[in-house]
Design an enzyme around this catalytic site. Sequence first.
Site, PDB file in Angstrom:
ATOM      1  N   LYS A 117      53.727 -14.904  -9.071  1.00 46.69           N
ATOM      2  CA  LYS A 117      53.096 -13.597  -8.937  1.00 46.69           C
ATOM      3  C   LYS A 117      52.198 -13.253 -10.117  1.00 46.69           C
ATOM      4  O   LYS A 117      52.550 -13.501 -11.267  1.00 46.69           O
ATOM      5  CB  LYS A 117      54.161 -12.506  -8.795  1.00 46.69           C
ATOM      6  CG  LYS A 117      54.990 -12.604  -7.522  1.00 46.69           C
ATOM      7  CD  LYS A 117      55.990 -11.454  -7.436  1.00 46.69           C
ATOM      8  CE  LYS A 117      56.783 -11.514  -6.145  1.00 46.69           C
ATOM      9  NZ  LYS A 117      57.747 -10.385  -6.040  1.00 46.69           N
ATOM     10  N   ARG A 125      70.852 -25.945 -27.645  1.00 48.60           N
ATOM     11  CA  ARG A 125      70.558 -24.904 -28.637  1.00 48.60           C
ATOM     12  C   ARG A 125      71.342 -25.085 -29.935  1.00 48.60           C
ATOM     13  O   ARG A 125      70.861 -24.731 -31.010  1.00 48.60           O
ATOM     14  CB  ARG A 125      70.827 -23.523 -28.039  1.00 48.60           C
ATOM     15  CG  ARG A 125      69.772 -23.116 -27.013  1.00 48.60           C
ATOM     16  CD  ARG A 125      70.005 -21.720 -26.484  1.00 48.60           C
ATOM     17  NE  ARG A 125      68.897 -21.300 -25.633  1.00 48.60           N
ATOM     18  CZ  ARG A 125      68.840 -20.130 -25.018  1.00 48.60           C
ATOM     19  NH1 ARG A 125      69.834 -19.263 -25.146  1.00 48.60           N
ATOM     20  NH2 ARG A 125      67.799 -19.816 -24.267  1.00 48.60           N
ATOM     21  N   GLY A 129      60.687 -21.772 -18.584  1.00 51.19           N
ATOM     22  CA  GLY A 129      61.677 -22.604 -17.911  1.00 51.19           C
ATOM     23  C   GLY A 129      61.113 -23.567 -16.891  1.00 51.19           C
ATOM     24  O   GLY A 129      61.440 -24.766 -16.884  1.00 51.19           O
ATOM     25  N   GLY A 134      61.380 -14.997 -23.007  1.00 55.76           N
ATOM     26  CA  GLY A 134      60.746 -13.695 -23.174  1.00 55.76           C
ATOM     27  C   GLY A 134      59.908 -13.583 -24.427  1.00 55.76           C
ATOM     28  O   GLY A 134      58.831 -12.972 -24.417  1.00 55.76           O
TER      29      GLY A 134
END
Length: 390
Positions: free
Chosen positions: A194, A37, A347, A370
């Site tokens: 899911k 990063r 990820g 996110g």
Amino acid sequence: MKFNKITDLNLAGKVIFIRTDMNVPLSDNGIITDDTRIKAGINTIKYALENGAKVIVATHLGRPTEGIVNKEDSVLPVAKRLGELLGVDIPVIENWQNGVSFSSGNLIMLENVRCNVGEKKNSDELGKKYAALCDVFCYDAFATAHRAEASTNSVGLYAKEICAGLLMAKELEALSKAVSSPQKPVVAVVAGSKVSTKLTILNNLADKVDTLIVGGGILNTFLMANGKDVAGSLVEVDLVNEAKQVIDKMSARGASVPLPCDVVVAEKFAPDAKAVEKHLDDIKSGEMILDIGSSFANQLAEIIAQAGTIIWNGPVGVFEFDQFANGTKIVANAIADSKGFSLAGGGDTIAAINKFNLFDKISYVSTAGGALLEFLEGKELPAVKLLTSR
């Protein structure tokens, strides 16, 4: 999507506040274990310095308590590593509220912004204090784009000028190219354990894409929605109706959700589980689906080869175990080989890309988590709203 980029502004003689994302992992003794990063954000800083600006770098690190700066929360290791990469010493300023000094050079770093009272609540007062330090606020932290905090949002309301940094601009342009103005046909690969974690994404993409490929545990729920027996596979029975609605929505538009006839099963979920490829109708009660079959994977590869745009979020099988990685490998290579524009993120997706050494063959790999998911869900990100409003 129109917004100012750092390359659009005259920076000579100005002070620029660059909100970057250098939230790197640290070992117990404060050593940076992965500086990706830091390296990702360095080009914007270099550009500003090379174009005559004095630079204030700001980042968050970890989850500190506001109002307290403990040693383990300090950005000193980040400043040290950034300085090594740039060949300069970078002072870290903790008490900056009454102004900052550039007496030792043209580059300084503020102490961890999440230690400032009011940061998480997007305090106007704190935002005004940040803005008072600079002539230009530069947003270069897409991974925080879904959060409205003082150093990412309210500062931009009060700064004289705002712009996107090089990394932020590249990210937004890639997302816009893939989602807002894609080259057709558009293929989306959405996978995961899911349906519940990706239902909003599935519903949003079902209105836009030509082919929606589902994989992982999500696929099992879609198979059940299509009347198939998935035996002992991971499935969300309470979301079968929602999966059916996504299939019906796609069908009504003349779009498709391809489902397999062949799958790879095992009697247990384990690294040493024996993989057996068989027809979907032949699976037994004690077996679970852990990958798509090779025939179906090759069918998907043909669809991907014709795509103008590919959006990829999630591996289609349990790729961590080699015997269940073939489906993901075939799909990943098809995406890499496609002549269309490909956007990949998340990820597990990045882990799969790295496993098959395909990073340089994907058009754009987003490292945001996110923020990327919320963009794919169709939500307006606070950072995008801020940049496009000015």
